[in-house]
Design a protein around this motif. Structure first.
Motif, PDB file in Angstrom:
ATOM      1  N   ASP A  62       0.754  -1.260  -0.048  1.00  0.00           N
ATOM      2  CA  ASP A  62      -0.055  -0.306   0.058  1.00  0.00           C
ATOM      3  C   ASP A  62       1.037   1.181  -0.201  1.00  0.00           C
ATOM      4  N   SER A  63       2.057   1.178   0.687  1.00  0.00           N
ATOM      5  CA  SER A  63       2.907   2.342   0.849  1.00  0.00           C
ATOM      6  C   SER A  63       3.624   2.940  -0.536  1.00  0.00           C
ATOM      7  N   VAL A  64       3.503   2.157  -1.674  1.00  0.00           N
ATOM      8  CA  VAL A  64       4.166   2.194  -2.828  1.00  0.00           C
ATOM      9  C   VAL A  64       3.138   2.303  -3.994  1.00  0.00           C
ATOM     10  N   LYS A  65       1.920   1.776  -3.754  1.00  0.00           N
ATOM     11  CA  LYS A  65       0.679   1.790  -4.737  1.00  0.00           C
ATOM     12  C   LYS A  65       0.509   2.986  -5.351  1.00  0.00           C
ATOM     13  N   GLY A  66       0.613   2.947  -6.777  1.00  0.00           N
ATOM     14  CA  GLY A  66       0.187   4.594  -7.233  1.00  0.00           C
ATOM     15  C   GLY A  66       1.630   5.160  -7.768  1.00  0.00           C
ATOM     16  N   ARG A  67       2.662   4.850  -7.053  1.00  0.00           N
ATOM     17  CA  ARG A  67       4.052   5.536  -7.144  1.00  0.00           C
ATOM     18  C   ARG A  67       5.089   4.446  -7.917  1.00  0.00           C
ATOM     19  N   PHE A  68       5.048   3.259  -7.473  1.00  0.00           N
ATOM     20  CA  PHE A  68       6.031   2.301  -8.139  1.00  0.00           C
ATOM     21  C   PHE A  68       5.572   1.873  -9.117  1.00  0.00           C
ATOM     22  N   ILE A  69       6.321   0.929 -10.218  1.00  0.00           N
ATOM     23  CA  ILE A  69       5.451   0.096 -11.239  1.00  0.00           C
ATOM     24  C   ILE A  69       6.757  -0.929 -11.435  1.00  0.00           C
ATOM     25  N   ILE A  70       6.387  -2.014 -11.329  1.00  0.00           N
ATOM     26  CA  ILE A  70       7.011  -3.286 -11.480  1.00  0.00           C
ATOM     27  C   ILE A  70       6.741  -3.986 -12.811  1.00  0.00           C
ATOM     28  N   SER A  71       7.754  -4.336 -13.533  1.00  0.00           N
ATOM     29  CA  SER A  71       7.578  -4.759 -15.035  1.00  0.00           C
ATOM     30  C   SER A  71       8.648  -5.791 -15.302  1.00  0.00           C
ATOM     31  N   ARG A  72       8.458  -6.780 -16.284  1.00  0.00           N
ATOM     32  CA  ARG A  72       9.428  -7.568 -16.693  1.00  0.00           C
ATOM     33  C   ARG A  72       9.545  -7.570 -18.289  1.00  0.00           C
ATOM     34  N   ASP A  73      10.816  -7.935 -18.517  1.00  0.00           N
ATOM     35  CA  ASP A  73      11.254  -7.871 -20.101  1.00  0.00           C
ATOM     36  C   ASP A  73      11.875  -9.616 -20.270  1.00  0.00           C
ATOM     37  N   HIS A  74      10.908 -10.500 -20.819  1.00  0.00           N
ATOM     38  CA  HIS A  74      11.418 -11.575 -21.177  1.00  0.00           C
ATOM     39  C   HIS A  74      12.791 -12.031 -22.017  1.00  0.00           C
ATOM     40  N   THR A  75      12.777 -10.874 -22.865  1.00  0.00           N
ATOM     41  CA  THR A  75      13.848 -10.928 -23.822  1.00  0.00           C
ATOM     42  C   THR A  75      15.121 -10.749 -23.122  1.00  0.00           C
ATOM     43  N   LYS A  76      15.257 -10.035 -21.950  1.00  0.00           N
ATOM     44  CA  LYS A  76      16.547  -9.666 -21.016  1.00  0.00           C
ATOM     45  C   LYS A  76      16.486 -10.436 -19.908  1.00  0.00           C
ATOM     46  N   ASN A  77      15.393 -11.103 -19.632  1.00  0.00           N
ATOM     47  CA  ASN A  77      15.643 -11.928 -18.280  1.00  0.00           C
ATOM     48  C   ASN A  77      15.569 -10.916 -17.236  1.00  0.00           C
TER      49      ASN A  77
END
Length: 125
Positions: A62-77
């Motif tokens: 909750d403390s980071v929701k709306g401010r932090f974004i997590i993502s992934r890139d399969h091509t780069k692991n």
């Protein structure tokens, strides 16, 4: 499993942004999740965000929701954690780790392994 390799971090003024990266090469699991945690001086380590590498589902504290974004890139692991609108209370050492149970909805620290070495994020004016 091979420990994860982290990069990014640094020092930024309040309201600024940083991006953290976590390389998950060497993982032979079919499905897994990558989580980010942080530990501030004198405090216990806490959950920040988690992403299922297989289906991209996410979970945020909750403390980071709306401010932090997590993502992934399969091509780069790689998994990224974009830190926006940073506050002084975000100052901490940030760690990434693997959840071999792929259970981001639960996001239980004890399930995580292969921890990265940590990277410092400092938010200060």
């Amino acid at each position: 499993q091979v420990p994860l390799v982290q990069s990014g971090g640094g020092e930024v003024q309040p309201g600024g942004s940083l991006r953290l990266s976590c390389v998950y090469s060497g993982i032979t699991l079919g499905q897994f999740a990558i989580g980010w945690f942080r530990q501030a001086p004198g405090k216990e380590r806490e959950r920040v965000s988690c992403i299922s590498v297989s289906d991209g589902s996410t979970n945020y504290a909750d403390s980071v929701k709306g401010r932090f974004i997590i993502s992934r890139d399969h091509t780069k692991n790689m998994v990224y954690l974009q830190l926006n609108s940073l506050k002084p209370e975000d100052t901490a050492v940030y760690y990434c780790a693997v959840d071999p149970w792929n259970s981001c909805p639960l996001f239980e620290e004890e399930e995580f392994e292969s921890w990265g070495k940590g990277t410092q994020v400092t938010v200060s004016s």
